[in-house]
Design a protein around this motif. Structure first.
Motif, mmCIF file in Angstrom:
data_model
loop_
_atom_site.group_PDB
_atom_site.id
_atom_site.type_symbol
_atom_site.label_atom_id
_atom_site.label_comp_id
_atom_site.label_asym_id
_atom_site.label_seq_id
_atom_site.Cartn_x
_atom_site.Cartn_y
_atom_site.Cartn_z
ATOM 1 N N ALA A 272 7.908 5.011 5.859
ATOM 2 C CA ALA A 272 7.985 6.454 5.617
ATOM 3 C C ALA A 272 9.080 7.098 6.467
ATOM 4 C CB ALA A 272 6.636 7.106 5.903
ATOM 5 N N VAL A 273 9.174 6.704 7.723
ATOM 6 C CA VAL A 273 10.226 7.253 8.589
ATOM 7 C C VAL A 273 11.602 6.873 8.049
ATOM 8 C CG1 VAL A 273 11.253 7.073 10.894
ATOM 9 C CG2 VAL A 273 8.790 7.384 10.651
ATOM 10 N N ARG A 274 11.738 5.605 7.644
ATOM 11 C CA ARG A 274 13.013 5.141 7.089
ATOM 12 C C ARG A 274 13.369 5.939 5.839
ATOM 13 N NH1 ARG A 274 12.193 -0.230 7.269
ATOM 14 N NH2 ARG A 274 10.923 -0.141 5.393
ATOM 15 N N ALA A 275 12.385 6.197 4.968
ATOM 16 C CA ALA A 275 12.630 6.942 3.740
ATOM 17 C C ALA A 275 13.032 8.383 4.035
ATOM 18 C CB ALA A 275 11.388 6.913 2.855
ATOM 19 N N VAL A 276 12.384 9.004 5.000
ATOM 20 C CA VAL A 276 12.722 10.396 5.339
ATOM 21 C C VAL A 276 14.151 10.486 5.858
ATOM 22 C CG1 VAL A 276 12.219 12.240 6.996
ATOM 23 C CG2 VAL A 276 10.372 11.189 5.715
ATOM 24 N N ILE A 277 14.553 9.547 6.696
ATOM 25 C CA ILE A 277 15.920 9.556 7.224
ATOM 26 C C ILE A 277 16.933 9.355 6.097
ATOM 27 C CG2 ILE A 277 17.554 8.284 8.687
ATOM 28 C CD1 ILE A 277 15.186 7.817 10.619
ATOM 29 N N ILE A 278 16.662 8.409 5.192
ATOM 30 C CA ILE A 278 17.586 8.142 4.084
ATOM 31 C C ILE A 278 17.692 9.358 3.161
ATOM 32 C CG2 ILE A 278 17.913 6.754 1.993
ATOM 33 C CD1 ILE A 278 16.728 4.384 3.542
ATOM 34 N N VAL A 279 16.544 9.990 2.850
ATOM 35 C CA VAL A 279 16.551 11.162 1.973
ATOM 36 C C VAL A 279 17.293 12.318 2.640
ATOM 37 C CG1 VAL A 279 15.061 12.926 0.935
ATOM 38 C CG2 VAL A 279 14.512 10.513 0.661
ATOM 39 N N ALA A 280 17.100 12.511 3.937
ATOM 40 C CA ALA A 280 17.792 13.586 4.642
ATOM 41 C C ALA A 280 19.301 13.371 4.616
ATOM 42 C CB ALA A 280 17.293 13.682 6.078
ATOM 43 N N LEU A 281 19.733 12.142 4.878
ATOM 44 C CA LEU A 281 21.168 11.850 4.846
ATOM 45 C C LEU A 281 21.734 12.021 3.433
ATOM 46 C CD1 LEU A 281 21.368 8.749 7.215
ATOM 47 C CD2 LEU A 281 22.132 11.090 7.660
ATOM 48 N N THR A 282 20.957 11.658 2.417
ATOM 49 C CA THR A 282 21.402 11.826 1.030
ATOM 50 C C THR A 282 21.574 13.297 0.683
ATOM 51 O OG1 THR A 282 20.298 9.782 0.409
ATOM 52 C CG2 THR A 282 20.818 11.299 -1.361
ATOM 53 N N LEU A 283 20.633 14.129 1.142
ATOM 54 C CA LEU A 283 20.750 15.569 0.870
ATOM 55 C C LEU A 283 21.972 16.172 1.566
ATOM 56 C CD1 LEU A 283 17.008 16.644 1.049
ATOM 57 C CD2 LEU A 283 18.479 16.554 -0.967
ATOM 58 N N ILE A 284 22.219 15.735 2.797
ATOM 59 C CA ILE A 284 23.402 16.223 3.513
ATOM 60 C C ILE A 284 24.667 15.788 2.782
ATOM 61 C CG2 ILE A 284 24.750 15.951 5.636
ATOM 62 C CD1 ILE A 284 22.034 15.763 7.117
ATOM 63 N N GLN A 285 24.684 14.552 2.329
ATOM 64 C CA GLN A 285 25.846 14.023 1.621
ATOM 65 C C GLN A 285 26.065 14.750 0.296
ATOM 66 O OE1 GLN A 285 25.529 9.857 0.949
ATOM 67 N NE2 GLN A 285 27.738 9.576 0.754
ATOM 68 N N ALA A 286 24.986 15.034 -0.423
ATOM 69 C CA ALA A 286 25.104 15.745 -1.699
ATOM 70 C C ALA A 286 25.616 17.169 -1.473
ATOM 71 C CB ALA A 286 23.757 15.763 -2.411
ATOM 72 N N MET A 287 25.143 17.815 -0.419
ATOM 73 C CA MET A 287 25.607 19.179 -0.119
ATOM 74 C C MET A 287 27.090 19.163 0.253
ATOM 75 S SD MET A 287 24.939 22.322 -0.026
ATOM 76 C CE MET A 287 23.197 22.367 -0.204
ATOM 77 N N THR A 288 27.495 18.163 1.011
ATOM 78 C CA THR A 288 28.907 18.031 1.380
ATOM 79 C C THR A 288 29.758 17.797 0.136
ATOM 80 O OG1 THR A 288 28.220 17.066 3.476
ATOM 81 C CG2 THR A 288 30.523 16.788 2.867
ATOM 82 N N ALA A 289 29.280 16.958 -0.782
ATOM 83 C CA ALA A 289 30.011 16.698 -2.025
ATOM 84 C C ALA A 289 30.134 17.969 -2.855
ATOM 85 C CB ALA A 289 29.304 15.608 -2.821
ATOM 86 N N PHE A 290 29.059 18.732 -2.922
ATOM 87 C CA PHE A 290 29.075 19.981 -3.692
ATOM 88 C C PHE A 290 30.058 20.987 -3.091
ATOM 89 C CE2 PHE A 290 27.283 24.271 -4.315
ATOM 90 C CZ PHE A 290 27.419 24.353 -5.697
ATOM 91 N N LEU A 291 29.988 21.152 -1.784
ATOM 92 C CA LEU A 291 30.883 22.125 -1.140
ATOM 93 C C LEU A 291 32.349 21.695 -1.221
ATOM 94 C CD1 LEU A 291 28.739 23.115 1.973
ATOM 95 C CD2 LEU A 291 29.138 24.437 -0.105
ATOM 96 N N SER A 292 32.600 20.392 -1.087
ATOM 97 C CA SER A 292 33.989 19.931 -1.188
ATOM 98 C C SER A 292 34.500 20.048 -2.627
ATOM 99 C CB SER A 292 34.137 18.507 -0.658
ATOM 100 O OG SER A 292 33.378 17.621 -1.439
ATOM 101 N N ALA A 293 33.615 19.941 -3.601
ATOM 102 C CA ALA A 293 34.025 20.154 -4.999
ATOM 103 C C ALA A 293 34.355 21.617 -5.243
ATOM 104 C CB ALA A 293 32.924 19.694 -5.945
ATOM 105 N N LEU A 294 33.564 22.524 -4.650
ATOM 106 C CA LEU A 294 33.866 23.957 -4.781
ATOM 107 C C LEU A 294 35.194 24.305 -4.126
ATOM 108 C CD1 LEU A 294 30.446 25.763 -4.160
ATOM 109 C CD2 LEU A 294 31.672 25.464 -6.315
ATOM 110 N N ALA A 295 35.486 23.639 -3.016
ATOM 111 C CA ALA A 295 36.731 23.914 -2.295
ATOM 112 C C ALA A 295 37.933 23.246 -2.962
ATOM 113 C CB ALA A 295 36.608 23.446 -0.855
#
Length: 153
Positions: free
Chosen positions: A47-70
């Protein structure tokens, strides 16, 4: 507050108002029983491993979205890696579910004393015990050899 002050007895510690702790009706620490049992170690680790992976994925997706807007050149590789990270995050969440199922299967269900199966076994054991005692009693009577004989004389 230093370590020595924290180690003093509760009656010797004081709040900012000058009253000892506990006199104001508010304790610093209130012990409450856990509402649910703790997860088993392998399940908690997954569960801890999954939470860390999901958190990093969300950060990465947000970065991808913002860099696409820019309109950055980095947006395309970030979107590709976000898709891959989503697959890995899905695997992590499924790993928690599978690990929990495996743990439950290996360690079984906790037996409750009021269980129906246990009650039936108890009754069967009691009936067998009574049958053995009755059979032993019959054997003793026959060995004495006296039908209707009340004494050994």
């Amino acid at each position: 507050m230093g370590t020595a002050e924290r180690r003093q007895a509760p009656e010797e510690r004081y709040e900012a108002s000058g009253r000892p702790y506990g006199e104001s009706g508010r304790d610093l620490w209130v012990e409450e029983p856990a509402s649910r049992r703790r997860l088993p170690d392998p399940v908690r680790t997954a569960a801890v491993r999954a939470v860390i992976i999901v958190a990093l994925t969300l950060i990465q997706a947000m970065t991808a979205f913002l860099s696409a807007l820019a309109g950055s050149w980095l947006s395309f590789p970030m979107v590709l890696s976000s898709v891959a990270s989503t697959v890995v995050a899905t695997w992590g969440v499924l790993d928690v579910w599978v690990t929990r199922q495996v743990w439950n299967q290996r360690h079984g269900v906790i037996s409750v004393p009021s269980s129906t199966a246990r009650q039936l076994r108890r009754e069967r054991r009691r009936a067998r015990r009574q049958a053995r005692v009755a059979a032993r009693g019959e054997g003793r009577i026959r060995r004495r050899g006296g039908a209707g004989q009340l004494s050994h004389s």
